[in-house]
Scaffold this active site. Sequence first.
Site, PDB file in Angstrom:
ATOM      1  N   LYS A   1      13.447 -15.517  -8.651  1.00  0.00           N
ATOM      2  CA  LYS A   1      13.304 -14.451  -9.644  1.00  0.00           C
ATOM      3  C   LYS A   1      12.444 -14.927 -10.792  1.00  0.00           C
ATOM      4  O   LYS A   1      11.588 -14.212 -11.296  1.00  0.00           O
ATOM      5  CB  LYS A   1      14.705 -14.059 -10.127  1.00  0.00           C
ATOM      6  CG  LYS A   1      14.891 -12.673 -10.553  1.00  0.00           C
ATOM      7  CD  LYS A   1      15.289 -11.689  -9.478  1.00  0.00           C
ATOM      8  CE  LYS A   1      14.456 -11.730  -8.223  1.00  0.00           C
ATOM      9  NZ  LYS A   1      15.098 -11.151  -7.094  1.00  0.00           N
TER      10      LYS A   1
ATOM     11  N   ARG B   1       5.230  -0.665  -6.579  1.00  0.00           N
ATOM     12  CA  ARG B   1       5.300  -1.369  -5.305  1.00  0.00           C
ATOM     13  C   ARG B   1       4.172  -2.375  -5.135  1.00  0.00           C
ATOM     14  O   ARG B   1       4.176  -3.138  -4.190  1.00  0.00           O
ATOM     15  CB  ARG B   1       5.276  -0.358  -4.166  1.00  0.00           C
ATOM     16  CG  ARG B   1       6.633   0.225  -4.129  1.00  0.00           C
ATOM     17  CD  ARG B   1       6.808   1.583  -3.639  1.00  0.00           C
ATOM     18  NE  ARG B   1       8.096   1.974  -4.144  1.00  0.00           N
ATOM     19  CZ  ARG B   1       9.234   1.827  -3.483  1.00  0.00           C
ATOM     20  NH1 ARG B   1       9.228   1.371  -2.277  1.00  0.00           N
ATOM     21  NH2 ARG B   1      10.368   2.163  -4.020  1.00  0.00           N
TER      22      ARG B   1
ATOM     23  N   TRP C   1      -3.210  -2.639  -1.314  1.00  0.00           N
ATOM     24  CA  TRP C   1      -2.857  -4.030  -1.609  1.00  0.00           C
ATOM     25  C   TRP C   1      -3.674  -4.849  -0.613  1.00  0.00           C
ATOM     26  O   TRP C   1      -3.442  -4.782   0.589  1.00  0.00           O
ATOM     27  CB  TRP C   1      -1.359  -4.216  -1.376  1.00  0.00           C
ATOM     28  CG  TRP C   1      -0.793  -5.507  -1.808  1.00  0.00           C
ATOM     29  CD1 TRP C   1      -0.453  -5.887  -3.081  1.00  0.00           C
ATOM     30  CD2 TRP C   1      -0.426  -6.605  -0.958  1.00  0.00           C
ATOM     31  NE1 TRP C   1       0.086  -7.144  -3.068  1.00  0.00           N
ATOM     32  CE2 TRP C   1       0.113  -7.609  -1.785  1.00  0.00           C
ATOM     33  CE3 TRP C   1      -0.510  -6.847   0.412  1.00  0.00           C
ATOM     34  CZ2 TRP C   1       0.567  -8.829  -1.293  1.00  0.00           C
ATOM     35  CZ3 TRP C   1      -0.056  -8.056   0.912  1.00  0.00           C
ATOM     36  CH2 TRP C   1       0.477  -9.024   0.052  1.00  0.00           C
TER      37      TRP C   1
ATOM     38  N   GLU D   1      17.693 -18.288  -5.376  1.00  0.00           N
ATOM     39  CA  GLU D   1      17.416 -16.934  -5.846  1.00  0.00           C
ATOM     40  C   GLU D   1      17.010 -16.959  -7.323  1.00  0.00           C
ATOM     41  O   GLU D   1      16.109 -16.233  -7.743  1.00  0.00           O
ATOM     42  CB  GLU D   1      18.642 -16.041  -5.595  1.00  0.00           C
ATOM     43  CG  GLU D   1      18.629 -14.690  -6.262  1.00  0.00           C
ATOM     44  CD  GLU D   1      17.360 -13.873  -6.042  1.00  0.00           C
ATOM     45  OE1 GLU D   1      16.580 -14.167  -5.132  1.00  0.00           O
ATOM     46  OE2 GLU D   1      17.145 -12.941  -6.841  1.00  0.00           O
TER      47      GLU D   1
ATOM     48  N   HIS E   1      17.262 -38.113  -4.647  1.00  0.00           N
ATOM     49  CA  HIS E   1      16.513 -38.589  -3.475  1.00  0.00           C
ATOM     50  C   HIS E   1      15.026 -38.288  -3.608  1.00  0.00           C
ATOM     51  O   HIS E   1      14.298 -38.334  -2.622  1.00  0.00           O
ATOM     52  CB  HIS E   1      17.083 -37.953  -2.201  1.00  0.00           C
ATOM     53  CG  HIS E   1      18.491 -38.374  -1.923  1.00  0.00           C
ATOM     54  ND1 HIS E   1      18.837 -39.657  -1.583  1.00  0.00           N
ATOM     55  CD2 HIS E   1      19.658 -37.683  -1.978  1.00  0.00           C
ATOM     56  CE1 HIS E   1      20.154 -39.739  -1.413  1.00  0.00           C
ATOM     57  NE2 HIS E   1      20.672 -38.542  -1.660  1.00  0.00           N
TER      58      HIS E   1
ATOM     59  N   LYS F   1       6.482  -4.384  -3.317  1.00  0.00           N
ATOM     60  CA  LYS F   1       7.917  -4.113  -3.174  1.00  0.00           C
ATOM     61  C   LYS F   1       8.366  -4.210  -1.726  1.00  0.00           C
ATOM     62  O   LYS F   1       9.403  -4.756  -1.422  1.00  0.00           O
ATOM     63  CB  LYS F   1       8.223  -2.713  -3.726  1.00  0.00           C
ATOM     64  CG  LYS F   1       9.686  -2.312  -3.638  1.00  0.00           C
ATOM     65  CD  LYS F   1      10.562  -3.223  -4.481  1.00  0.00           C
ATOM     66  CE  LYS F   1      12.033  -2.916  -4.380  1.00  0.00           C
ATOM     67  NZ  LYS F   1      12.839  -4.053  -4.878  1.00  0.00           N
TER      68      LYS F   1
ATOM     69  N   CYS G   1       0.816  -1.209   0.000  1.00  0.00           N
ATOM     70  CA  CYS G   1       0.000   0.000   0.000  1.00  0.00           C
ATOM     71  C   CYS G   1       0.855   1.267   0.000  1.00  0.00           C
ATOM     72  O   CYS G   1       1.936   1.296   0.580  1.00  0.00           O
ATOM     73  CB  CYS G   1      -0.867   0.030   1.254  1.00  0.00           C
ATOM     74  SG  CYS G   1      -1.848  -1.430   1.498  1.00  0.00           S
TER      75      CYS G   1
ATOM     76  N   ASN H   1      -1.826   2.357   5.860  1.00  0.00           N
ATOM     77  CA  ASN H   1      -1.002   1.190   5.523  1.00  0.00           C
ATOM     78  C   ASN H   1      -0.806   0.397   6.806  1.00  0.00           C
ATOM     79  O   ASN H   1      -0.644   0.989   7.873  1.00  0.00           O
ATOM     80  CB  ASN H   1       0.381   1.618   5.022  1.00  0.00           C
ATOM     81  CG  ASN H   1       0.332   2.265   3.657  1.00  0.00           C
ATOM     82  OD1 ASN H   1      -0.717   2.284   3.015  1.00  0.00           O
ATOM     83  ND2 ASN H   1       1.465   2.787   3.220  1.00  0.00           N
ATOM     84  N   GLY H   2      -0.715  -0.924   6.685  1.00  0.00           N
ATOM     85  CA  GLY H   2      -0.498  -1.749   7.872  1.00  0.00           C
ATOM     86  C   GLY H   2      -1.742  -2.566   8.170  1.00  0.00           C
ATOM     87  O   GLY H   2      -2.649  -2.666   7.338  1.00  0.00           O
TER      88      GLY H   2
ATOM     89  N   GLU I   1       8.680 -15.302  -9.702  1.00  0.00           N
ATOM     90  CA  GLU I   1       8.083 -14.008  -9.374  1.00  0.00           C
ATOM     91  C   GLU I   1       7.555 -13.272 -10.598  1.00  0.00           C
ATOM     92  O   GLU I   1       6.483 -12.696 -10.569  1.00  0.00           O
ATOM     93  CB  GLU I   1       9.164 -13.091  -8.781  1.00  0.00           C
ATOM     94  CG  GLU I   1       9.239 -13.047  -7.321  1.00  0.00           C
ATOM     95  CD  GLU I   1      10.272 -12.012  -6.884  1.00  0.00           C
ATOM     96  OE1 GLU I   1       9.888 -11.128  -6.134  1.00  0.00           O
ATOM     97  OE2 GLU I   1      11.448 -12.093  -7.291  1.00  0.00           O
TER      98      GLU I   1
HETATM   99  C1  F6R Z   1      12.399 -10.801  -4.523  1.00  0.00           C
HETATM  100  C2  F6R Z   1      12.139  -9.799  -3.537  1.00  0.00           C
HETATM  101  C3  F6R Z   1      11.646 -10.183  -2.169  1.00  0.00           C
HETATM  102  C4  F6R Z   1      12.421  -9.384  -1.133  1.00  0.00           C
HETATM  103  C5  F6R Z   1      11.840  -9.609   0.267  1.00  0.00           C
HETATM  104  C6  F6R Z   1      12.604  -8.834   1.316  1.00  0.00           C
HETATM  105  O1  F6R Z   1      12.814 -10.279  -5.733  1.00  0.00           O
HETATM  106  O2  F6R Z   1      12.330  -8.664  -3.821  1.00  0.00           O
HETATM  107  O3  F6R Z   1      11.717 -11.555  -1.925  1.00  0.00           O
HETATM  108  O4  F6R Z   1      13.763  -9.782  -1.199  1.00  0.00           O
HETATM  109  O5  F6R Z   1      10.487  -9.235   0.298  1.00  0.00           O
HETATM  110  O6  F6R Z   1      12.561  -7.461   1.069  1.00  0.00           O
HETATM  111  P1  F6R Z   1      13.579  -6.471   1.757  1.00  0.00           P
HETATM  112  O7  F6R Z   1      14.935  -6.789   1.195  1.00  0.00           O
HETATM  113  O8  F6R Z   1      13.105  -5.099   1.379  1.00  0.00           O
HETATM  114  O9  F6R Z   1      13.511  -6.735   3.219  1.00  0.00           O
END
Ligand code: F6R
Length: 607
Positions: free
Chosen positions: A485, A27, A73, A481, A504, A602, A2, A99-100, A488
């Site tokens: 990516k 975001r 959101w 990772e 396994h 984000k 949000c 927000n929250g 996502e």
């Molecule tokens: C993946 C991604 C998320 C963040 C996670 C932590 O591309 O961006 O998995 O890594 O939400 O976010 P931060 O680093 O802001 O604590």
Amino acid sequence: MCGIVGYIGRQDAAPVVLEGLTRLEHRGYDSAGVAVLGTRGIRVAKQAGRVRELTEVLPKRFAGTTGIGHTRWATHGPANDVNAHPHTDESGRVAVVHNGIIDNAAALRAELGDAGVTLVSDTDTEVLAHLVARSDADTLEGKVRDALAVVVGTYGLAVLHADFPDRIVAARNGSPLVVGVGDKEMYVASDLAAIVRHTTTVAMLDDGEMATVTSAGFTTVRHSDLASTGKTATQVDVDASAYDAGEHESYMRKEILEQPTTAQAVLRGRLDDRFGTAHLGGLDMDARDLRAVRRVKILGCGSAYYVGQMGAGLIEELARIPADAEAASEFRYRDPVIEPDTLYVAVSQSGETIDTLLAVQEVRRKGGRCVGLVNVVGSAIARECDGGIYLHAGPEVAVASTKALTNMFLGFALLALQLGRVRDLSIADGKRLVAGLERLPAQIEEVLATESELVEVAHVLAEAQSLFFIGRVRGFPVAREGAQKFKEISYRHAEAYQTSELKHGPLALIDPDVPTVALVPSDELTERNLGALHEIAARSGPLVVVTHADVDLGGIDARRVVVPRNEPELDPILLTIPLQLLAYHAAQHLGLDIDKPRNLAKSVTVE
Ligand code: F6R
């Protein structure tokens, strides 16, 4: 997640607020709304969908120089017009964006219902509007204080009240808020990105703080008792253009391509060639403190957690201190033992991830020492920690994190080096790693230069519904990772596995429709890795192998992606870069909205 934008000044508020909201679009959100306070009271426009769609349908006569807006959101209740913020009380004289999460919303809704209030939405936020309206305090600050006194939860919020037309009142508890100072106009936002084009003179609110914002300035108080906190604004050193995608088709691509430069930024001034070590002044730990560390525990979420695993590997290898990483979201719920000689490290791009922040608070509450590896200067996690390492990656806008993760890895390399060199890491090894780190930005550039070769590979992977990413030891967090990516932004099922664990169980899934991206650096495990590739090839599983030039695949049918060699300990980051590009081009091939992946945000500021 949000977003909040507020404006009070001389201009019409709605266009300023809506423009600010578009700056927060990446975001993640599913509905948007704006409330404006004009001569005839408060008017609200809100709906599910994009800010652009809201702008198109906004009534022409939506005038007023004070306004608040929101991108939502969904958490409590689906994404629809009614649940979108701002929320108002029954009289329409109070409007709130939030927000929250209000944890006791159900109880408060029931109480309000019993008192005869009709709640129209499914949200937790709506209760705030009613609570403010029902307070009999004679100032808006008093009314907000009364409302917050019965609320349990996290919030960043902004409130308009028709009886107090000269002000916006904003309050923070666990969800970021910044006040921006202009010339006879003022801003409120959940993120600097929303207002940076207007002002870089800002004040970040702390948890428990409330701000009264008028066109002439702002004051801050504690929202529990309205005692002044006397906060003043400071100039932040940000370049507004850093928040623009420029000529790039997406922020993610821009941020991937920035990595040679941003990698230099995190290393700058921190490497010591003469003693083969690193200097991290922000840690606020001298050699004795560093030597006293018996264990390192890294806490982060999502990709930050995976880079934390890379970091733990580096620390254990270089400093010979037992180190591991744990998902911060799980940490405090298992009532962890906090040891005085363990160094806890919180890692976060945004510095606002609530799970990571709560993990830091758990450590500190029990007397542990927690340092931060954080990108956003002055963010909640950075402030909560005992010291730390800023990542200097610049603003990261794309939801899928890239350049910040690379800098996290480099931050861990610096920490591992410093911890190692106050212990048994030899000066020769220290110098070897310093030289390796100095070479890395140019080598990242080399990997990025192979982008055109990766496009076709990415298109092949994009056609699969399901794929594996595999690696061993240093390569396993890279695989995690890479899979993260890929899923996502391409919405394909991508699963990371230790190469050694494939036989396994998951080998049962390998067939011509399930490709595997395998990380096979030239190191002590190369032969073992090749054995697994043979097993996959024997089952006609398509293979993409990310490797070094000297690795001979011995006739295995695979697409090869070659990255430059550095020191083996630093391999993970060079192996990661092509995986970013593979994910990016797969998503682009599928025609997806790369910067705004569905359901994601984000900065995850709710638990
Ligand atoms: C993946 C991604 C998320 C963040 C996670 C932590 O591309 O961006 O998995 O890594 O939400 O976010 P931060 O680093 O802001 O604590």
